[in-house]
Write an enzyme that holds these catalytic residues in place. Structure first.
Site, PDB file in Angstrom:
ATOM      1  N   TYR A 115      -0.295  -2.440  -0.319  1.00 51.19           N
ATOM      2  CA  TYR A 115      -1.827  -1.909  -0.177  1.00 51.19           C
ATOM      3  C   TYR A 115      -2.801  -2.056  -1.375  1.00 51.19           C
ATOM      4  O   TYR A 115      -3.911  -2.405  -0.979  1.00 51.19           O
ATOM      5  CB  TYR A 115      -1.597  -0.362   0.406  1.00 51.19           C
ATOM      6  CG  TYR A 115      -2.793   0.385   0.784  1.00 51.19           C
ATOM      7  CD1 TYR A 115      -3.374  -0.128   1.918  1.00 51.19           C
ATOM      8  CD2 TYR A 115      -3.405   1.394  -0.228  1.00 51.19           C
ATOM      9  CE1 TYR A 115      -4.812   0.859   2.171  1.00 51.19           C
ATOM     10  CE2 TYR A 115      -4.461   2.011   0.156  1.00 51.19           C
ATOM     11  CZ  TYR A 115      -5.459   1.707   1.518  1.00 51.19           C
ATOM     12  OH  TYR A 115      -6.646   2.289   1.602  1.00 51.19           O
ATOM     13  N   LYS A 150      -6.354  -3.852  -1.677  1.00 55.57           N
ATOM     14  CA  LYS A 150      -7.678  -3.398  -2.172  1.00 55.57           C
ATOM     15  C   LYS A 150      -8.312  -4.089  -3.103  1.00 55.57           C
ATOM     16  O   LYS A 150      -9.581  -3.843  -3.538  1.00 55.57           O
ATOM     17  CB  LYS A 150      -7.420  -1.997  -1.959  1.00 55.57           C
ATOM     18  CG  LYS A 150      -7.319  -1.316  -0.549  1.00 55.57           C
ATOM     19  CD  LYS A 150      -8.508  -1.610   0.215  1.00 55.57           C
ATOM     20  CE  LYS A 150      -8.068  -0.811   1.733  1.00 55.57           C
ATOM     21  NZ  LYS A 150      -9.380  -1.179   2.730  1.00 55.57           N
ATOM     22  N   THR A 152      -8.197  10.217   8.381  1.00 63.74           N
ATOM     23  CA  THR A 152      -7.934   9.204   9.560  1.00 63.74           C
ATOM     24  C   THR A 152      -6.608   8.875   9.645  1.00 63.74           C
ATOM     25  O   THR A 152      -5.442   9.463   9.086  1.00 63.74           O
ATOM     26  CB  THR A 152      -8.609   7.933   8.914  1.00 63.74           C
ATOM     27  OG1 THR A 152      -7.795   7.306   7.987  1.00 63.74           O
ATOM     28  CG2 THR A 152     -10.181   8.265   8.455  1.00 63.74           C
TER      29      THR A 152
END
Length: 274
Positions: A154, A158, A191
């Site tokens: 991850y 990014k 989220t």
């Protein structure tokens, strides 16, 4: 955050195309936005960013409509999922968070260039994360086949977005094109990205999120700012946090790494370098 971003842009009178791979969720979002925002309009179009074929189909369908494109927000993402490969053989984080957006942006770049003007540039917004500070780009193993870590995968994806942002902005300036590109960090937002946490961590996260995490609307405000704020007119190559220009990681400014990643990404998605 994608929904909140689309809703805000529609409320400003924009024609917003929500591109995603959840047809039912996307259609529901469109109905709600069109009901609440009479100034603009929203529509849903399917695209699966983990599939290079799907990205190409989406772009061709969009180009066939002859629409202008003034804002492209690369917002889709996944986080901390177990090791998984896409249909093209890419590691999931790398493809969904970065490579799919890389291809999408490049295939739409000529439309963005034609839609912008020197006094009103088209804008590209790439959704990064503070996790990129811990990211490392392994040019010999971008798909993390040797040793997999969901956090490392991850973070790499990014960081790749920030490197891509800076290199693309440099090329746009060199060509004199009326397009800007910025990376934004929404902070910690409550989220569904955190749904992939292991059970105990997910349970502990709930009370913490209520106090310390931002709401999706608050997180979306950062990308909306980059997309429409008057003070961002003509401004590109920035990493934005809380609406402020912030220093990204030291490695993200490595121009040689930017070039290497760009060239390798073009090779992986089958693009010819300009």
């Amino acid at each position: 955050m994608g929904f909140e971003t689309a809703k805000h842009l529609a409320s400003l009178g924009m024609h917003v195309i929500i591109a995603g791979n959840e047809r039912e969720e996307g259609s529901a979002a469109v109905r709600r936005i069109n009901k609440e925002c009479s100034e603009g309009k929203a529509e849903f179009v399917f695209v699966d960013l983990t599939s290079l074929t799907s990205v190409r189909r989406f772009v061709q369908a969009f180009r066939d409509r002859g629409l202008p494109l003034h804002v492209l927000i690369n917002n889709a993402g996944t986080m901390l999922v177990s090791e998984r490969r896409t249909e093209d053989g890419f590691e999931l984080h790398f493809c969904l968070n970065y490579l799919g957006h890389f291809l999408l942006t490049n295939l739409l770049l000529d439309v963005l260039k034609k839609s912008g003007r020197q006094s009103c540039c088209s804008r590209i917004v790439n959704m990064s994360s503070a996790t990129h500070y811990a990211g490392e780009i392994d040019m010999e193993d971008l798909n993390r086949r040797r040793r997999y870590s969901s956090h490392a995968a991850y973070a790499q994806s990014k960081l790749a977005l920030v490197l891509f942002t800076y290199y693309l902005q440099e090329q746009l300036v060199a060509g004199g094109f009326p397009v800007t590109v910025n990376a934004v960090d929404p902070g910690m937002v409550d989220t569904a990205l955190y749904d992939n946490l292991w059970s105990l961590a997910k349970m502990l996260k709930k009370p913490v999120a209520k106090v310390f995490f931002r709401t999706p609307a608050e997180g979306a405000s950062v990308s909306v700012y980059a997309a429409v704020a008057a003070e961002m007119e003509g401004v590109g190559g920035c990493y934005l946090y809380n609406g402020e220009k912030t220093q990204s990681s030291d490695v993200s400014y490595d121009s040689q790494l930017q070039v290497k990643l760009w060239k390798k990404s073009c090779e992986l998605v089958g693009l010819q370098e300009p």
